[in-house]
Scaffold this motif. Structure first.
Motif, PDB file in Angstrom:
ATOM      1  N   PRO A  64      -1.538  33.925 -12.712  1.00 35.28           N
ATOM      2  CA  PRO A  64      -0.735  32.928 -11.796  1.00 35.28           C
ATOM      3  C   PRO A  64       0.423  32.449 -12.224  1.00 35.28           C
ATOM      4  O   PRO A  64       1.648  31.891 -11.746  1.00 35.28           O
ATOM      5  N   ASP A  65       0.584  32.440 -13.763  1.00 33.19           N
ATOM      6  CA  ASP A  65       1.843  32.162 -14.661  1.00 33.19           C
ATOM      7  C   ASP A  65       3.224  32.888 -14.263  1.00 33.19           C
ATOM      8  O   ASP A  65       4.079  32.725 -14.309  1.00 33.19           O
ATOM      9  N   LEU A  66       2.739  34.200 -13.463  1.00 32.72           N
ATOM     10  CA  LEU A  66       3.887  35.012 -13.037  1.00 32.72           C
ATOM     11  C   LEU A  66       4.059  34.872 -11.615  1.00 32.72           C
ATOM     12  O   LEU A  66       5.090  35.589 -11.272  1.00 32.72           O
ATOM     13  N   ALA A  67       3.626  34.205 -10.954  1.00 36.61           N
ATOM     14  CA  ALA A  67       3.663  34.193  -9.406  1.00 36.61           C
ATOM     15  C   ALA A  67       5.027  33.861  -8.812  1.00 36.61           C
ATOM     16  O   ALA A  67       5.423  34.318  -8.027  1.00 36.61           O
ATOM     17  N   ASP A  68       5.988  33.042  -9.744  1.00 27.88           N
ATOM     18  CA  ASP A  68       7.160  32.805  -9.215  1.00 27.88           C
ATOM     19  C   ASP A  68       8.235  33.889  -9.763  1.00 27.88           C
ATOM     20  O   ASP A  68       9.020  33.811  -9.119  1.00 27.88           O
ATOM     21  N   GLU A  69       7.823  34.541 -10.528  1.00 25.51           N
ATOM     22  CA  GLU A  69       8.827  35.573 -10.850  1.00 25.51           C
ATOM     23  C   GLU A  69       8.507  37.044 -10.522  1.00 25.51           C
ATOM     24  O   GLU A  69       9.511  37.923 -10.438  1.00 25.51           O
ATOM     25  N   ILE A  70       7.376  37.359  -9.887  1.00 25.55           N
ATOM     26  CA  ILE A  70       6.899  38.794  -9.564  1.00 25.55           C
ATOM     27  C   ILE A  70       7.166  38.659  -8.014  1.00 25.55           C
ATOM     28  O   ILE A  70       6.228  38.019  -7.430  1.00 25.55           O
ATOM     29  N   LYS A  71       7.972  39.703  -7.439  1.00 29.35           N
ATOM     30  CA  LYS A  71       8.001  39.931  -6.023  1.00 29.35           C
ATOM     31  C   LYS A  71       7.537  41.454  -5.389  1.00 29.35           C
ATOM     32  O   LYS A  71       7.627  42.162  -6.624  1.00 29.35           O
ATOM     33  N   PHE A  72       7.019  41.594  -4.412  1.00 31.24           N
ATOM     34  CA  PHE A  72       6.543  42.794  -3.981  1.00 31.24           C
ATOM     35  C   PHE A  72       7.437  43.280  -3.043  1.00 31.24           C
ATOM     36  O   PHE A  72       7.864  42.704  -2.106  1.00 31.24           O
ATOM     37  N   ASP A  73       7.748  44.773  -2.993  1.00 27.74           N
ATOM     38  CA  ASP A  73       8.478  45.236  -1.763  1.00 27.74           C
ATOM     39  C   ASP A  73       7.691  46.747  -1.341  1.00 27.74           C
ATOM     40  O   ASP A  73       8.405  47.660  -1.967  1.00 27.74           O
ATOM     41  N   PRO A  74       6.544  46.656  -0.890  1.00 24.33           N
ATOM     42  CA  PRO A  74       5.967  48.036  -0.794  1.00 24.33           C
ATOM     43  C   PRO A  74       6.401  48.656   0.361  1.00 24.33           C
ATOM     44  O   PRO A  74       7.035  48.062   1.239  1.00 24.33           O
ATOM     45  N   GLU A  75       6.174  50.022   0.384  1.00 18.41           N
ATOM     46  CA  GLU A  75       6.451  50.976   1.584  1.00 18.41           C
ATOM     47  C   GLU A  75       4.997  51.735   1.732  1.00 18.41           C
ATOM     48  O   GLU A  75       4.229  51.521   0.920  1.00 18.41           O
ATOM     49  N   ALA A  76       4.992  52.301   2.990  1.00 15.43           N
ATOM     50  CA  ALA A  76       3.857  53.170   3.119  1.00 15.43           C
ATOM     51  C   ALA A  76       3.295  54.063   1.843  1.00 15.43           C
ATOM     52  O   ALA A  76       2.514  54.213   1.547  1.00 15.43           O
ATOM     53  N   ASP A  77       4.391  54.591   1.414  1.00 13.72           N
ATOM     54  CA  ASP A  77       4.259  55.754   0.309  1.00 13.72           C
ATOM     55  C   ASP A  77       4.572  55.089  -1.016  1.00 13.72           C
ATOM     56  O   ASP A  77       4.321  55.901  -1.886  1.00 13.72           O
ATOM     57  N   MET A  78       4.797  53.796  -1.118  1.00 14.22           N
ATOM     58  CA  MET A  78       5.337  53.450  -2.416  1.00 14.22           C
ATOM     59  C   MET A  78       4.913  52.026  -2.655  1.00 14.22           C
ATOM     60  O   MET A  78       5.137  51.214  -1.894  1.00 14.22           O
ATOM     61  N   PHE A  79       4.346  51.747  -3.691  1.00 16.38           N
ATOM     62  CA  PHE A  79       4.026  50.280  -4.371  1.00 16.38           C
ATOM     63  C   PHE A  79       5.086  50.025  -5.042  1.00 16.38           C
ATOM     64  O   PHE A  79       5.694  50.724  -5.944  1.00 16.38           O
ATOM     65  N   CYS A  80       5.946  48.852  -4.895  1.00 16.98           N
ATOM     66  CA  CYS A  80       7.042  48.288  -5.756  1.00 16.98           C
ATOM     67  C   CYS A  80       7.039  46.813  -5.878  1.00 16.98           C
ATOM     68  O   CYS A  80       6.666  46.024  -5.185  1.00 16.98           O
ATOM     69  N   ALA A  81       6.970  46.459  -7.289  1.00 18.86           N
ATOM     70  CA  ALA A  81       6.948  45.124  -7.888  1.00 18.86           C
ATOM     71  C   ALA A  81       8.266  44.989  -8.247  1.00 18.86           C
ATOM     72  O   ALA A  81       8.979  45.828  -9.078  1.00 18.86           O
ATOM     73  N   TYR A  82       8.893  43.813  -8.369  1.00 20.89           N
ATOM     74  CA  TYR A  82      10.269  43.485  -8.770  1.00 20.89           C
ATOM     75  C   TYR A  82      10.599  42.091  -9.370  1.00 20.89           C
ATOM     76  O   TYR A  82       9.662  41.152  -9.144  1.00 20.89           O
ATOM     77  N   SER A  83      11.549  41.886 -10.417  1.00 28.53           N
ATOM     78  CA  SER A  83      11.742  40.586 -10.727  1.00 28.53           C
ATOM     79  C   SER A  83      12.923  40.702 -11.398  1.00 28.53           C
ATOM     80  O   SER A  83      13.782  41.789 -11.749  1.00 28.53           O
ATOM     81  N   ASN A  84      13.716  39.624 -11.697  1.00 26.73           N
ATOM     82  CA  ASN A  84      15.012  39.212 -12.164  1.00 26.73           C
ATOM     83  C   ASN A  84      14.775  39.439 -14.122  1.00 26.73           C
ATOM     84  O   ASN A  84      15.560  39.674 -14.759  1.00 26.73           O
ATOM     85  N   ASN A  85      13.446  38.996 -14.134  1.00 27.94           N
ATOM     86  CA  ASN A  85      13.006  38.868 -15.497  1.00 27.94           C
ATOM     87  C   ASN A  85      12.330  40.154 -16.020  1.00 27.94           C
ATOM     88  O   ASN A  85      11.116  40.381 -15.681  1.00 27.94           O
TER      89      ASN A  85
END
Length: 116
Positions: A64-85
């Motif tokens: 839960p310590d990562l909840a504010d920093e990790i965002k998700f942007d999935p597509e049907a054929d790809m999982f993607c997580a992103y962050s500025n950190n």
């Protein structure tokens, strides 16, 4: 002793760095398809959205310590997580991969995942 190689350690996830954001991605359907197999009657297929649902539960329950920093942007054929950190994203993918490799833990998390 072999030096630790982050990109090797997170495979089949892969690291993508751009100027301002960092991403970690996975080609859906290539890794651990059996995780999703036992809930396919509910509509889970192992696509990018299903991986994102699983990753969200992982963050809520385990990191839960990562909840504010990790965002998700999935597509049907790809999982993607992103962050500025990048350091926080590396922590996420390292721990998430470890959890995916633990059959009991990953099934427990997957029971809580909701179809997107």
């Amino acid at each position: 002793m072999e030096a630790y190689n982050f990109e090797t350690a997170i495979k089949p996830f892969f690291w993508v760095a751009s100027e301002k954001t960092f991403s970690v991605c996975l080609n859906a359907g290539t890794y651990k398809p059996e995780i999703f197999e036992w809930r396919k009657d509910e509509g889970f297929e192992g696509n990018g959205y299903d991986w994102a649902s699983l990753a969200k539960v992982f963050v809520e329950e385990k990191r839960p310590d990562l909840a504010d920093e990790i965002k998700f942007d999935p597509e049907a054929d790809m999982f993607c997580a992103y962050s500025n950190n990048p350091e926080r994203l590396k922590e996420f993918v390292t721990d998430f991969k470890k959890t995916c490799e633990d059959e009991i833990q990953i099934q427990d998390l997957f029971l809580k995942a909701e179809i997107d």
